[in-house]
Write a protein that holds these residues in place. Structure first.
Motif, PDB file in Angstrom:
ATOM      1  N   GLU A   1       0.835  -1.208   0.000  1.00 10.03           N
ATOM      2  CA  GLU A   1       0.000   0.000   0.000  1.00 10.03           C
ATOM      3  C   GLU A   1       0.865   1.252   0.000  1.00 10.03           C
TER       4      GLU A   1
ATOM      5  N   ALA B   1      -6.486   3.549  -0.255  1.00  8.34           N
ATOM      6  CA  ALA B   1      -6.664   2.536  -1.299  1.00  8.34           C
ATOM      7  C   ALA B   1      -7.714   1.536  -0.831  1.00  8.34           C
ATOM      8  N   THR B   2      -8.477   0.984  -1.758  1.00  8.10           N
ATOM      9  CA  THR B   2      -9.473  -0.022  -1.397  1.00  8.10           C
ATOM     10  C   THR B   2      -8.770  -1.339  -1.071  1.00  8.10           C
ATOM     11  N   GLU B   3      -9.470  -2.216  -0.377  1.00  5.96           N
ATOM     12  CA  GLU B   3      -8.890  -3.522  -0.061  1.00  5.96           C
ATOM     13  C   GLU B   3      -8.557  -4.282  -1.335  1.00  5.96           C
ATOM     14  N   ALA B   4      -9.388  -4.145  -2.356  1.00  2.00           N
ATOM     15  CA  ALA B   4      -9.119  -4.834  -3.623  1.00  2.00           C
ATOM     16  C   ALA B   4      -7.843  -4.303  -4.267  1.00  2.00           C
ATOM     17  N   GLU B   5      -7.634  -2.992  -4.187  1.00  2.13           N
ATOM     18  CA  GLU B   5      -6.416  -2.398  -4.761  1.00  2.13           C
ATOM     19  C   GLU B   5      -5.180  -2.859  -3.997  1.00  2.13           C
ATOM     20  N   VAL B   6      -5.282  -2.905  -2.667  1.00  4.13           N
ATOM     21  CA  VAL B   6      -4.139  -3.357  -1.869  1.00  4.13           C
ATOM     22  C   VAL B   6      -3.860  -4.831  -2.129  1.00  4.13           C
ATOM     23  N   ARG B   7      -4.912  -5.624  -2.262  1.00  2.00           N
ATOM     24  CA  ARG B   7      -4.726  -7.050  -2.536  1.00  2.00           C
ATOM     25  C   ARG B   7      -4.030  -7.249  -3.874  1.00  2.00           C
ATOM     26  N   ALA B   8      -4.446  -6.511  -4.895  1.00  2.00           N
ATOM     27  CA  ALA B   8      -3.823  -6.645  -6.215  1.00  2.00           C
ATOM     28  C   ALA B   8      -2.357  -6.223  -6.160  1.00  2.00           C
ATOM     29  N   ARG B   9      -2.091  -5.124  -5.478  1.00  2.00           N
ATOM     30  CA  ARG B   9      -0.705  -4.646  -5.376  1.00  2.00           C
ATOM     31  C   ARG B   9       0.145  -5.625  -4.560  1.00  2.00           C
TER      32      ARG B   9
ATOM     33  N   MET C   1       2.509   2.667  -3.422  1.00  4.85           N
ATOM     34  CA  MET C   1       1.665   3.035  -4.558  1.00  4.85           C
ATOM     35  C   MET C   1       1.979   4.443  -5.065  1.00  4.85           C
TER      36      MET C   1
END
Length: 539
Positions: free
Chosen positions: A76, A200-208, A79
């Motif tokens: 996170e 950042a959304t949880e989905a964005e953090v998961r992808a990163r 980014m």
């Protein structure tokens, strides 16, 4: 039963013996090494579904484990604009200006990895960045992970207009008139502005996070000791594993902050052992101090600015109580302790906990940047692991002591920096890691730094060359010793039948490669639990 994986035409390097085994092939099944032998007999074991790889003489060794990383929170944090390569303020301003030019009005500008040495003689303050951030809400993580720099607009949006008192050691740095300079020290102060910034959304953090972990696997890492579990960390790791996107074996130590009461400690104990097939909660992370660079370490004598004179815990005795409670429950602790006073207090606390009885627990101290002679032998005597990050010494200090870290400490203490060799020779278990995103994660670079103690420019002199590790010590510091501190020395960190099939495959023998060339040694294959997680082109 057929093996899942067969590796042929290999040179097998066991960190336990430090030598090549008299075999050229191995088989793995059920996540374990099941057979070692020659190519012909091992190839004969393969079935129709077995993955067979001809390594053409490459070197297989036990998988590399980073002893200290922050894969989710680091994902996170990174980014924003990468400022870690900026060596002066001109480079910092240019990098920020390029990103700012792409932002819509009102959008926050984020950056990370800012080295205070880039400021030279200028103060570490928002004003030093010049007009680049005027009117733009800007929040920049300094490289140490314990401080941020916020622009005037960011401070305004967060309602930060002067000094405040905090329960833990934290500070809103202000000028002589009481106006914030933009520099915020430690979590309690940093979070004031973090709370105002978009998340950042949880989905964005998961992808990163998935992207970062794949990069780590490509660098040869098969595992890591993750030193935080805040927010959605555990949920993200679980989701990545469910989706088949967890290419590292992770040991997670959630934080215990000052003020933790009996209920908080009980919850940390309850979490132990939870997780999935490749990740689990094991241990608790605590902080005894901050960092030398920002004046929040705990030193036995203050630094040259009169700073770094206090513990992170307002009541160090409460820390001692928490260590005792966790020790009694059989939970290992990993404590961030950079300054000599902080390290001494951690060792005192562990010694007291051990004196109260109970089963053996493998505690550890993280960082250990400067300690006097009398502290060194206590690690081995108490069985406390020294978890160290040699690239911090390489990247952020200088042999001539003109860097911020060394100037603050003075000649005496800067000369006893990152005593990896002294601790090793005193009998301590030394575990190597990167502390990513504080420093780069490639494990070959970490091992190289432990061996040569030089910055990225290898023409510059080493800082404390007498503290350099040998090639075999560096290899063991990232294979055998991480397994030992995790209590897994009977099943990880070596090449032997029955041990985990967590493997790193290199183009050459890391024990024979010159120190200066080690970081560039190609990683050809990474295997976790018998499954390739990285495979170089042409292999």
């Amino acid at each position: 039963m057929f093996p899942d994986l067969v590796l042929l035409s290999a040179r097998l390097l066991d960190p336990g013996t430090g030598s090549l085994l008299p075999h050229t092939a191995l088989a793995a099944g059920g996540g374990r090494i099941t057979y070692l032998g020659d190519d012909r007999e091992v190839r004969a074991l393969a079935g129709p579904a077995t993955t067979v790889i001809d390594l053409k003489g490459a070197v297989v060794t036990a998988g590399f484990t980073d002893g200290h990383i922050h894969p989710v929170s680091g994902a996170e944090r990174t980014m924003g604009v990468d400022l870690s390569g900026c060596r002066d303020l001109a480079a910092v301003r240019t990098a920020l200006a390029e990103r700012a030019a792409t932002l819509a009005p009102g959008v926050w500008l984020r950056g990370w990895g800012l080295d205070p040495n880039a400021f030279g003689d200028a103060p570490v303050a928002a004003a030093s960045l010049g007009p680049v951030v005027d009117g733009i809400p800007t929040l920049i993580d300094l490289f140490d992970g314990h401080s941020v720099l916020a622009s005037a607009r960011a401070l305004e949006l967060a309602g930060v207009d002067g000094p405040r008192r905090f329960e833990q050691a934290a500070e809103i740095v202000c000028d002589h008139a009481g106006r914030p300079t933009g520099l915020l020290l430690e979590d309690a102060a940093c979070e004031l502005v973090e709370a105002a910034a978009p998340k950042a959304t949880e989905a964005e953090v998961r992808a990163r996070t998935g992207e970062v972990l794949r990069e780590m696997a490509a660098a040869g890492l098969t595992g890591g000791h993750a030193m935080d579990a805040g927010g959605a960390t555990l949920a993200i790791l679980g989701a990545l594993e469910t989706d088949g996107g967890l290419p590292l074996r992770l040991r997670v130590a959630p934080w215990c902050q000052p003020g933790a009461d009996a209920d908080a400690v009980a919850e940390l104990v309850r979490l132990q052992g939870t997780g999935g097939a490749l990740w689990r909660v094991a241990g608790v992370k605590m902080f005894m101090d901050g960092t030398i660079d920002n004046g929040t370490a705990w030193l036995e004598r203050p630094d040259c600015h009169g700073e770094s004179a206090h513990a992170f815990w307002p009541d160090p005795d409460q820390y001692r109580w928490v260590v005792g409670e966790l020790h009694r429950a059989g939970v290992p602790t990993a404590t961030h302790a950079i300054g000599d006073a902080a390290v001494r207090h951690v060792l005192d606390s562990v010694e007291r906990a051990q004196g109260a009885g109970g089963a053996p627990v493998r505690h550890r101290v993280e960082h250990i940047e400067t300690v006097p002679d009398d502290t060194v032998p206590r690690f081995a005597r108490l069985g406390v692991t020294a978890s160290m990050q040699p690239t911090h010494c390489c990247e952020y200090t200088r042999a001539d002591h003109t860097d911020n870290w060394s100037r603050r400490l003075g000649e005496e203490r800067a000369s006893r920096a990152f005593r990896c060799r002294d601790l090793w020779e005193a009998g301590a278990r030394v575990v190597l890691g990167s502390d990513w995103p504080i420093a780069p994660f490639p494990p070959l670079g970490v091992m190289a730094g432990a061996r040569h103690r030089r910055p990225g420019d290898l023409s510059l002199p080493p800082h404390g060359p007498e503290q350099a590790l040998t090639p075999l010590q560096a290899l063991r510091g990232i294979t055998l010793n991480p397994a030992w501190v995790a209590g897994e020395e009977d099943r990880a960190g070596r090449l032997a039948v029955g041990y985990r099939a967590d493997l790193t495959v290199l183009a050459g023998n890391p024990l024979d490669v010159a120190d200066a060339d080690l970081a560039g040694l190609p990683v050809l294959l990474t295997v976790v639990d018998g499954r390739p997680t990285h495979r170089a082109d042409g292999l």
